[in-house]
Write an enzyme that holds these catalytic residues in place. Structure first.
Site, PDB file in Angstrom:
ATOM      1  N   ARG A   1      -1.416 -13.717   5.869  1.00 50.03           N
ATOM      2  CA  ARG A   1      -2.339 -13.215   6.921  1.00 50.03           C
ATOM      3  C   ARG A   1      -1.644 -13.188   8.393  1.00 50.03           C
ATOM      4  O   ARG A   1      -1.924 -12.173   8.687  1.00 50.03           O
ATOM      5  CB  ARG A   1      -3.866 -13.882   6.758  1.00 50.03           C
ATOM      6  CG  ARG A   1      -4.575 -13.994   5.333  1.00 50.03           C
ATOM      7  CD  ARG A   1      -5.169 -12.320   5.079  1.00 50.03           C
ATOM      8  NE  ARG A   1      -6.162 -12.015   5.934  1.00 50.03           N
ATOM      9  CZ  ARG A   1      -6.767 -10.610   5.696  1.00 50.03           C
ATOM     10  NH1 ARG A   1      -6.668 -10.308   4.435  1.00 50.03           N
ATOM     11  NH2 ARG A   1      -7.935 -10.520   6.458  1.00 50.03           N
TER      12      ARG A   1
ATOM     13  N   LYS B   1       0.885  -1.284   0.033  1.00 48.03           N
ATOM     14  CA  LYS B   1      -0.010   0.170   0.123  1.00 48.03           C
ATOM     15  C   LYS B   1       0.705   1.277  -0.052  1.00 48.03           C
ATOM     16  O   LYS B   1       1.806   1.198   0.326  1.00 48.03           O
ATOM     17  CB  LYS B   1      -0.843  -0.158   1.338  1.00 48.03           C
ATOM     18  CG  LYS B   1      -2.031  -1.258   1.166  1.00 48.03           C
ATOM     19  CD  LYS B   1      -3.069  -0.958   2.275  1.00 48.03           C
ATOM     20  CE  LYS B   1      -4.019  -2.188   2.013  1.00 48.03           C
ATOM     21  NZ  LYS B   1      -5.125  -1.834   2.869  1.00 48.03           N
TER      22      LYS B   1
ATOM     23  N   HIS C   1      -2.023  -5.284   1.353  1.00 52.80           N
ATOM     24  CA  HIS C   1      -3.059  -6.293   1.483  1.00 52.80           C
ATOM     25  C   HIS C   1      -2.753  -7.564   0.915  1.00 52.80           C
ATOM     26  O   HIS C   1      -1.676  -7.939   0.238  1.00 52.80           O
ATOM     27  CB  HIS C   1      -4.172  -5.614   0.210  1.00 52.80           C
ATOM     28  CG  HIS C   1      -5.004  -6.566  -0.271  1.00 52.80           C
ATOM     29  ND1 HIS C   1      -6.241  -6.740   0.259  1.00 52.80           N
ATOM     30  CD2 HIS C   1      -4.803  -7.583  -1.440  1.00 52.80           C
ATOM     31  CE1 HIS C   1      -6.828  -7.849  -0.417  1.00 52.80           C
ATOM     32  NE2 HIS C   1      -5.927  -8.399  -1.311  1.00 52.80           N
TER      33      HIS C   1
ATOM     34  N   ASN D   1      -2.234   0.400   6.426  1.00 55.34           N
ATOM     35  CA  ASN D   1      -1.999  -0.693   7.294  1.00 55.34           C
ATOM     36  C   ASN D   1      -1.070  -1.697   6.374  1.00 55.34           C
ATOM     37  O   ASN D   1      -0.914  -3.026   6.413  1.00 55.34           O
ATOM     38  CB  ASN D   1      -3.177  -1.542   7.635  1.00 55.34           C
ATOM     39  CG  ASN D   1      -4.208  -1.905   6.692  1.00 55.34           C
ATOM     40  OD1 ASN D   1      -3.790  -1.637   5.359  1.00 55.34           O
ATOM     41  ND2 ASN D   1      -5.081  -2.686   6.765  1.00 55.34           N
TER      42      ASN D   1
ATOM     43  N   GLU E   1      -8.208 -12.385  -7.432  1.00 60.20           N
ATOM     44  CA  GLU E   1      -7.516 -11.102  -7.229  1.00 60.20           C
ATOM     45  C   GLU E   1      -6.298 -11.185  -7.961  1.00 60.20           C
ATOM     46  O   GLU E   1      -6.155  -9.728  -8.674  1.00 60.20           O
ATOM     47  CB  GLU E   1      -7.132 -11.005  -5.900  1.00 60.20           C
ATOM     48  CG  GLU E   1      -8.579 -10.608  -4.915  1.00 60.20           C
ATOM     49  CD  GLU E   1      -8.139 -10.357  -3.562  1.00 60.20           C
ATOM     50  OE1 GLU E   1      -6.952 -10.629  -2.993  1.00 60.20           O
ATOM     51  OE2 GLU E   1      -9.053 -10.087  -2.781  1.00 60.20           O
TER      52      GLU E   1
ATOM     53  N   ARG F   1       1.913  -5.484  10.308  1.00 54.28           N
ATOM     54  CA  ARG F   1       1.208  -4.453  10.443  1.00 54.28           C
ATOM     55  C   ARG F   1       1.602  -3.790  11.830  1.00 54.28           C
ATOM     56  O   ARG F   1       1.413  -2.436  11.900  1.00 54.28           O
ATOM     57  CB  ARG F   1      -0.423  -4.607  10.568  1.00 54.28           C
ATOM     58  CG  ARG F   1      -0.743  -4.483   8.788  1.00 54.28           C
ATOM     59  CD  ARG F   1      -1.993  -5.310   8.751  1.00 54.28           C
ATOM     60  NE  ARG F   1      -2.806  -5.144   7.596  1.00 54.28           N
ATOM     61  CZ  ARG F   1      -3.758  -5.746   7.056  1.00 54.28           C
ATOM     62  NH1 ARG F   1      -4.267  -6.704   7.703  1.00 54.28           N
ATOM     63  NH2 ARG F   1      -4.135  -5.772   5.644  1.00 54.28           N
TER      64      ARG F   1
ATOM     65  N   TYR G   1     -12.461  -3.590  -3.799  1.00 48.28           N
ATOM     66  CA  TYR G   1     -12.964  -3.319  -2.205  1.00 48.28           C
ATOM     67  C   TYR G   1     -14.496  -3.339  -2.452  1.00 48.28           C
ATOM     68  O   TYR G   1     -14.941  -2.628  -1.452  1.00 48.28           O
ATOM     69  CB  TYR G   1     -12.342  -2.190  -1.802  1.00 48.28           C
ATOM     70  CG  TYR G   1     -10.883  -2.101  -1.311  1.00 48.28           C
ATOM     71  CD1 TYR G   1     -10.551  -3.298  -0.501  1.00 48.28           C
ATOM     72  CD2 TYR G   1     -10.038  -1.250  -1.701  1.00 48.28           C
ATOM     73  CE1 TYR G   1      -9.216  -3.486  -0.009  1.00 48.28           C
ATOM     74  CE2 TYR G   1      -8.334  -1.333  -1.307  1.00 48.28           C
ATOM     75  CZ  TYR G   1      -8.243  -2.386  -0.464  1.00 48.28           C
ATOM     76  OH  TYR G   1      -7.115  -2.438   0.093  1.00 48.28           O
TER      77      TYR G   1
ATOM     78  N   PHE H   1     -16.237   4.924   5.483  1.00 45.63           N
ATOM     79  CA  PHE H   1     -14.769   5.033   5.131  1.00 45.63           C
ATOM     80  C   PHE H   1     -14.386   4.813   3.628  1.00 45.63           C
ATOM     81  O   PHE H   1     -13.283   5.278   3.333  1.00 45.63           O
ATOM     82  CB  PHE H   1     -14.054   4.417   6.123  1.00 45.63           C
ATOM     83  CG  PHE H   1     -14.114   2.726   5.946  1.00 45.63           C
ATOM     84  CD1 PHE H   1     -13.469   2.180   4.922  1.00 45.63           C
ATOM     85  CD2 PHE H   1     -14.894   2.052   6.757  1.00 45.63           C
ATOM     86  CE1 PHE H   1     -13.699   0.742   4.781  1.00 45.63           C
ATOM     87  CE2 PHE H   1     -15.048   0.584   6.685  1.00 45.63           C
ATOM     88  CZ  PHE H   1     -14.195  -0.150   5.570  1.00 45.63           C
TER      89      PHE H   1
ATOM     90  N   THR I   1      -6.330  -6.428  10.523  1.00 44.13           N
ATOM     91  CA  THR I   1      -6.564  -5.112   9.860  1.00 44.13           C
ATOM     92  C   THR I   1      -6.056  -4.003  10.335  1.00 44.13           C
ATOM     93  O   THR I   1      -5.484  -3.092   9.808  1.00 44.13           O
ATOM     94  CB  THR I   1      -8.016  -5.060   9.533  1.00 44.13           C
ATOM     95  OG1 THR I   1      -8.519  -6.154   8.897  1.00 44.13           O
ATOM     96  CG2 THR I   1      -8.317  -4.050   8.474  1.00 44.13           C
TER      97      THR I   1
HETATM   98  P1  IDP Z   1      -8.086  -6.714   5.284  1.00 44.23           P
HETATM   99  O1  IDP Z   1      -7.311  -5.741   4.519  1.00 44.23           O
HETATM  100  O2  IDP Z   1      -7.440  -7.055   6.573  1.00 44.23           O
HETATM  101  O3  IDP Z   1      -8.427  -7.969   4.641  1.00 44.23           O
HETATM  102  P2  IDP Z   1     -10.740  -5.888   4.808  1.00 44.23           P
HETATM  103  O4  IDP Z   1     -11.946  -6.070   6.055  1.00 44.23           O
HETATM  104  O5  IDP Z   1     -10.861  -6.662   3.692  1.00 44.23           O
HETATM  105  O6  IDP Z   1      -9.504  -5.942   5.657  1.00 44.23           O
HETATM  106  O7  IDP Z   1     -11.028  -4.230   4.569  1.00 44.23           O
HETATM  107  C1  IDP Z   1     -10.081  -3.820   3.482  1.00 44.23           C
HETATM  108  C2  IDP Z   1      -9.612  -2.628   3.696  1.00 44.23           C
HETATM  109  O8  IDP Z   1     -10.243  -1.553   4.006  1.00 44.23           O
HETATM  110  C3  IDP Z   1      -8.477  -2.532   4.818  1.00 44.23           C
HETATM  111  O9  IDP Z   1      -7.162  -3.209   4.636  1.00 44.23           O
HETATM  112  C4  IDP Z   1      -8.329  -1.336   5.401  1.00 44.23           C
HETATM  113  O10 IDP Z   1      -7.478  -0.283   4.625  1.00 44.23           O
HETATM  114  C5  IDP Z   1      -9.754  -0.662   5.030  1.00 44.23           C
HETATM  115  N1  IDP Z   1     -10.733  -0.856   6.367  1.00 44.23           N
HETATM  116  C6  IDP Z   1     -11.617  -1.995   6.901  1.00 44.23           C
HETATM  117  N2  IDP Z   1     -11.998  -1.286   7.767  1.00 44.23           N
HETATM  118  C7  IDP Z   1     -11.761  -0.264   8.014  1.00 44.23           C
HETATM  119  C8  IDP Z   1     -12.547   0.390   8.870  1.00 44.23           C
HETATM  120  O11 IDP Z   1     -13.354   0.181  10.068  1.00 44.23           O
HETATM  121  N3  IDP Z   1     -12.324   1.806   8.893  1.00 44.23           N
HETATM  122  C9  IDP Z   1     -11.146   2.370   7.902  1.00 44.23           C
HETATM  123  N4  IDP Z   1     -10.853   1.794   6.989  1.00 44.23           N
HETATM  124  C10 IDP Z   1     -11.149   0.236   6.961  1.00 44.23           C
HETATM  125 MG    MG Z   2      -9.674  -8.224   3.005  1.00 49.87          MG
END
Ligand code: IDP
Ligand code: MG
Length: 140
Positions: free
Chosen positions: A85, A9, A115, A112, A126, A102, A49, A57, A91
């Site tokens: 993971r 990222k 991805h 973070n 993906e 992270r 996404y 957000f 996350t």
């Molecule tokens: P992941 O990246 O750990 O798989 P996901 O739930 O798939 O998490 O969410 C995708 C991305 O969306 C996250 O990596 C993060 O950048 C963003 N994100 C997820 N939840 C939140 C939130 O509650 N607030 C702000 N950004 C979020």
């Molecule tokens: Mg995800």
């Protein structure tokens, strides 16, 4: 052998942590099967996404992810999806343990570092989203 899609990222590139993160993937024994720099368009991000595109957000996430070119990478290895993971941590970087990617390099829940695909099936979907077939190689 399993494959997963990694995105370094914008924060990871801006803070020059790419080498550190690749080092962790290499130490874990994973093989790079695809790698390129690309700028993610709003259309591609909305697809990638889709599961969070209706969340409040999302506009902030899209602005962050398209703020500069990023590195997309295909990684291959035994159980690579879950093992990556585990290396990442949760996350929200603020909740991620020290020693995870992270936890060591992340800022918050949006910013973070990396991805990574969350299932073997999504890894395939993906990889096909971000790479042309000829940009992915067979591990030697
Ligand atoms: P992941 O990246 O750990 O798989 P996901 O739930 O798939 O998490 O969410 C995708 C991305 O969306 C996250 O990596 C993060 O950048 C963003 N994100 C997820 N939840 C939140 C939130 O509650 N607030 C702000 N950004 C979020
Ligand atoms: Mg995800």
């Amino acid at each position: 052998m399993q494959r997963t899609l990694i995105i370094f990222k914008p924060d990871c590139l801006n803070q020059r942590h790419v080498g550190n993160v690749i080092d962790r993937f290499e130490q874990a024994g994973f093989t790079i099967v695809g790698c390129k720099l690309m700028r993610l368009t709003p259309a591609l991000l909305r697809e990638h996404y889709a599961h969070v595109a209706d969340r409040p957000f999302y506009p902030n996430l899209e602005a962050f992810m398209s703020s500069r070119p990023v590195i997309v990478m295909g990684l291959e290895g035994d159980n690579v999806v879950q093992r990556v993971r585990d290396l990442l941590g949760p996350t929200d970087s603020r909740k991620a343990a020290k020693g995870t990617i992270r936890g060591d390099f992340g800022t918050d829940v949006t910013v973070n570092v990396v991805h990574a695909s969350d299932s073997e099936a999504n890894g395939q979907i993906e990889l096909a989203r971000f790479f042309k077939p000829e940009e992915l190689f067979t591990a030697p």
